[in-house]
Every structure is written in C-alpha cells, then in structure tokens.
Write a protein that holds these residues in place. Sequence first.
Motif, mmCIF file in Angstrom:
data_model
loop_
_atom_site.group_PDB
_atom_site.id
_atom_site.type_symbol
_atom_site.label_atom_id
_atom_site.label_comp_id
_atom_site.label_asym_id
_atom_site.label_seq_id
_atom_site.Cartn_x
_atom_site.Cartn_y
_atom_site.Cartn_z
ATOM 1 N N ALA A 110 -13.483 1.138 2.311
ATOM 2 C CA ALA A 110 -12.346 0.649 1.557
ATOM 3 C C ALA A 110 -11.571 1.733 0.807
ATOM 4 C CB ALA A 110 -13.545 0.060 0.153
ATOM 5 N N ILE A 111 -10.286 1.465 0.653
ATOM 6 C CA ILE A 111 -9.341 2.332 0.141
ATOM 7 C C ILE A 111 -8.724 1.753 -1.325
ATOM 8 C CG2 ILE A 111 -7.198 3.156 0.735
ATOM 9 C CD1 ILE A 111 -8.100 3.222 3.729
ATOM 10 N N ASP A 112 -8.690 2.681 -1.977
ATOM 11 C CA ASP A 112 -7.930 2.539 -3.310
ATOM 12 C C ASP A 112 -7.029 3.745 -3.693
ATOM 13 O OD1 ASP A 112 -6.847 1.768 -5.726
ATOM 14 O OD2 ASP A 112 -8.832 1.179 -6.484
ATOM 15 N N LEU A 113 -5.886 3.624 -3.097
ATOM 16 C CA LEU A 113 -4.729 4.634 -3.499
ATOM 17 C C LEU A 113 -3.932 4.425 -4.556
ATOM 18 C CD1 LEU A 113 -4.440 6.030 -0.016
ATOM 19 C CD2 LEU A 113 -5.777 7.055 -1.736
ATOM 20 N N SER A 114 -4.293 3.453 -5.361
ATOM 21 C CA SER A 114 -3.305 3.016 -6.533
ATOM 22 C C SER A 114 -2.893 4.197 -7.434
ATOM 23 C CB SER A 114 -4.146 1.863 -7.428
ATOM 24 O OG SER A 114 -4.452 0.814 -6.720
ATOM 25 N N HIS A 115 -1.709 4.212 -7.930
ATOM 26 C CA HIS A 115 -1.115 5.269 -8.658
ATOM 27 C C HIS A 115 -0.076 4.913 -9.678
ATOM 28 C CE1 HIS A 115 1.125 4.445 -5.066
ATOM 29 N NE2 HIS A 115 2.426 5.296 -5.523
ATOM 30 N N THR A 116 0.349 5.932 -10.302
ATOM 31 C CA THR A 116 1.279 5.730 -11.380
ATOM 32 C C THR A 116 2.494 6.618 -11.066
ATOM 33 O OG1 THR A 116 -0.121 5.349 -13.203
ATOM 34 C CG2 THR A 116 1.879 5.965 -13.510
ATOM 35 N N LEU A 144 -9.794 6.762 -3.935
ATOM 36 C CA LEU A 144 -10.942 6.753 -3.264
ATOM 37 C C LEU A 144 -10.994 6.008 -1.888
ATOM 38 C CD1 LEU A 144 -14.182 6.264 -3.457
ATOM 39 C CD2 LEU A 144 -13.531 3.635 -4.173
ATOM 40 N N LEU A 145 -11.525 6.861 -0.974
ATOM 41 C CA LEU A 145 -11.787 6.602 0.442
ATOM 42 C C LEU A 145 -13.254 6.273 0.734
ATOM 43 C CD1 LEU A 145 -8.980 8.589 0.463
ATOM 44 C CD2 LEU A 145 -8.732 7.280 2.504
ATOM 45 N N ALA A 146 -13.778 5.116 0.884
ATOM 46 C CA ALA A 146 -15.174 5.079 1.289
ATOM 47 C C ALA A 146 -15.657 4.234 2.484
ATOM 48 C CB ALA A 146 -16.049 4.309 0.063
ATOM 49 N N VAL A 147 -16.669 4.620 2.937
ATOM 50 C CA VAL A 147 -17.556 3.880 4.178
ATOM 51 C C VAL A 147 -18.820 3.375 3.819
ATOM 52 C CG1 VAL A 147 -16.200 5.314 5.888
ATOM 53 C CG2 VAL A 147 -18.433 5.843 5.310
ATOM 54 N N ARG A 148 -19.126 2.477 4.329
ATOM 55 C CA ARG A 148 -20.579 1.494 3.764
ATOM 56 C C ARG A 148 -21.172 1.149 5.275
ATOM 57 N NH1 ARG A 148 -23.568 -0.361 -0.214
ATOM 58 N NH2 ARG A 148 -22.043 0.097 -1.700
ATOM 59 N N SER A 152 -26.126 2.270 2.616
ATOM 60 C CA SER A 152 -25.492 2.896 1.373
ATOM 61 C C SER A 152 -23.955 3.249 1.545
ATOM 62 C CB SER A 152 -26.143 4.306 1.424
ATOM 63 O OG SER A 152 -26.101 5.406 2.243
ATOM 64 N N GLU A 153 -23.504 3.552 0.373
ATOM 65 C CA GLU A 153 -22.001 3.842 0.572
ATOM 66 C C GLU A 153 -21.795 5.352 0.369
ATOM 67 O OE1 GLU A 153 -18.718 1.647 -1.572
ATOM 68 O OE2 GLU A 153 -18.594 3.216 -3.019
ATOM 69 N N ASN A 154 -20.530 5.792 0.988
ATOM 70 C CA ASN A 154 -20.306 7.203 1.199
ATOM 71 C C ASN A 154 -18.849 7.359 0.670
ATOM 72 O OD1 ASN A 154 -19.925 9.872 1.898
ATOM 73 N ND2 ASN A 154 -20.415 9.633 3.927
ATOM 74 N N SER A 155 -18.673 7.864 -0.212
ATOM 75 C CA SER A 155 -17.142 8.023 -0.611
ATOM 76 C C SER A 155 -16.629 9.267 -0.941
ATOM 77 C CB SER A 155 -16.945 7.184 -1.880
ATOM 78 O OG SER A 155 -17.808 7.628 -3.119
ATOM 79 N N LEU A 156 -15.307 9.570 -0.809
ATOM 80 C CA LEU A 156 -14.472 10.816 -1.351
ATOM 81 C C LEU A 156 -13.600 10.390 -2.345
ATOM 82 C CD1 LEU A 156 -14.222 12.714 2.234
ATOM 83 C CD2 LEU A 156 -15.304 13.545 0.133
ATOM 84 N N LYS A 157 -13.408 11.272 -3.387
ATOM 85 C CA LYS A 157 -12.362 11.000 -4.483
ATOM 86 C C LYS A 157 -11.283 11.979 -4.421
ATOM 87 C CE LYS A 157 -15.327 8.016 -6.992
ATOM 88 N NZ LYS A 157 -16.184 7.854 -8.355
ATOM 89 N N SER A 158 -10.116 11.785 -4.905
ATOM 90 C CA SER A 158 -9.125 12.601 -5.204
ATOM 91 C C SER A 158 -8.457 12.322 -6.214
ATOM 92 C CB SER A 158 -8.086 12.717 -3.650
ATOM 93 O OG SER A 158 -7.042 13.842 -3.995
ATOM 94 N N ASP A 159 -8.215 13.200 -7.053
ATOM 95 C CA ASP A 159 -7.673 12.809 -8.407
ATOM 96 C C ASP A 159 -6.442 14.139 -8.636
ATOM 97 O OD1 ASP A 159 -6.950 12.370 -10.836
ATOM 98 O OD2 ASP A 159 -8.875 12.704 -12.086
#
Length: 249
Positions: A110-116, A144-148, A152-159
């Motif tokens: 799952a990828i979510d790179l939504s941004h402003t 958010l970039l995650a694998v499952r 379980s889910e394993n995710s990395l986040k960048s802010d």
Amino acid sequence: MKKVAAVILAPAMLLSSAVQADTLLGVYAGGQIWDTENTGSFGSGAGNQSFGFADEKQQSFYIALEHPVPLLPNIKIRENELSTQGFVTLSEDFVYNGEGYSAGTSLASAIDLSHTDVTLYYEIFDNDLLSFDIGVTGKKVDGLLAVRDAQSENSLKSDGWIPTGYAQLRVGIPATPLTVYGLANAISIDDSSVRDIEAGIEYRLVENLAVDLNLQLGYRDITIELDDLDGIYSDLQFKGPYLGLEVHF
C-alpha cells in the motif's frame, strides 16, 4: 489570464521579482479527476521490490490568489491525492524495514504519497496570448509505504517538505477559445529526484467580466525516485490523463 496590468521587470532581479497582475485580487479555483497508471518499486535499502500496482482514479484541488502588489509573490495551494495498492508473489528473498520475507511469499503493498503543494510565484508575462509564471513549490508529504503478508503489516512513514522549482507556460490560440499549457515542479538532489509534470488544452466555456469558466483536458506524470529518504528507497511513477474544471473570479 484576464488582466489589466503590464509586467515590469527589475533588471537585477529578473528571476526573483516582477510587478504584475489584476487591478483587483484575482482568484482561481479548480479540480481534476486523474486516471493513473501506477508502476515501479520501493524498498528500505536491501533492494527494491516491484509490485503489480492497481490503476487508480486520483483527485486534485487547488486555489490560487493573484494580486497587483509589487515584489510580493502570488500563492497557489493544491491538494493532491496519490495512492495505490499492489501485490506480488516474491521470486526471491526480500527484506523490508528490518523484516525478512522468503521467496514464494504472497505480499501486498500500500502506498499513500498524498501531499499539499504550496507555490509562491511571479508572473513574468501575462496577457491573453502568452502567460509565463516562475517560482518555488514546497510539497508537504505525509507518506506511507507498507507491505503485508498473511500475519502482519510492516510500514515506513516519511513526514516532511520537499522543495521544488516551479514553472507554468500558457499559450492562447488566436481566434479560438482554446489555450494550451504546461506546468512543472521538479528537483534533483544527489540520487533522489521528484518530477511533477503536466500538459493540456483548455477550452473557455464562459468568459465575461464577472467570471471565467474553463474546461481542461490534460496528461500528468509524477515520478518519485528516492535514495534513503527516512530509510525509504523508491522508483515510482504515476501517470495518465485527467479532466478538470477551473473558475476565475
């Protein structure tokens, strides 16, 4: 592009300042529905993994304010949806965020790179035949970039903020209600780069002293190549046609 003013450039500040714009505050607002084809790979340093990403319909909305105040930049704020999901059966071992997955494992992503986007820009030219803007954009990303796997889910986040250069060119086609345009946000630092490029054609549905209403048809391409940004590595591309509507007061 319905302006009354002229452009005055200070010779020593050609790229950084211009005097421009509406006799009154100009407001632009619009939205787009974007049909994206999504490809690429991501990882956390031990090698990227490609996924069969699903095509998605994304949305984008923006508002821009233009004014006649000399040297003060105009501002545009744009919300961008950018997400997708994928699936792969691993052909070899894969390590993500410190966790190992063996060959043959079925792995969802799952990828979510939504941004402003917050853009500050100057109008170098502005008339019915030619408009050229230049400035800078800050992309505020909560990524958010995650694998499952089955457990379980394993995710990395960048802010954070990603600064990019900004440019937009608009050319009116004489004796028609059509305008062709292109705009770009881009940056390249070391082995990382972000490119957000679009081009299209605009049809003026309504044009009078009170309001302009424009229909847009275009193509947008976002490429995100990251090399160890908060531990994230990626080579991702989101591209496809969009349909949009813009109103100018």
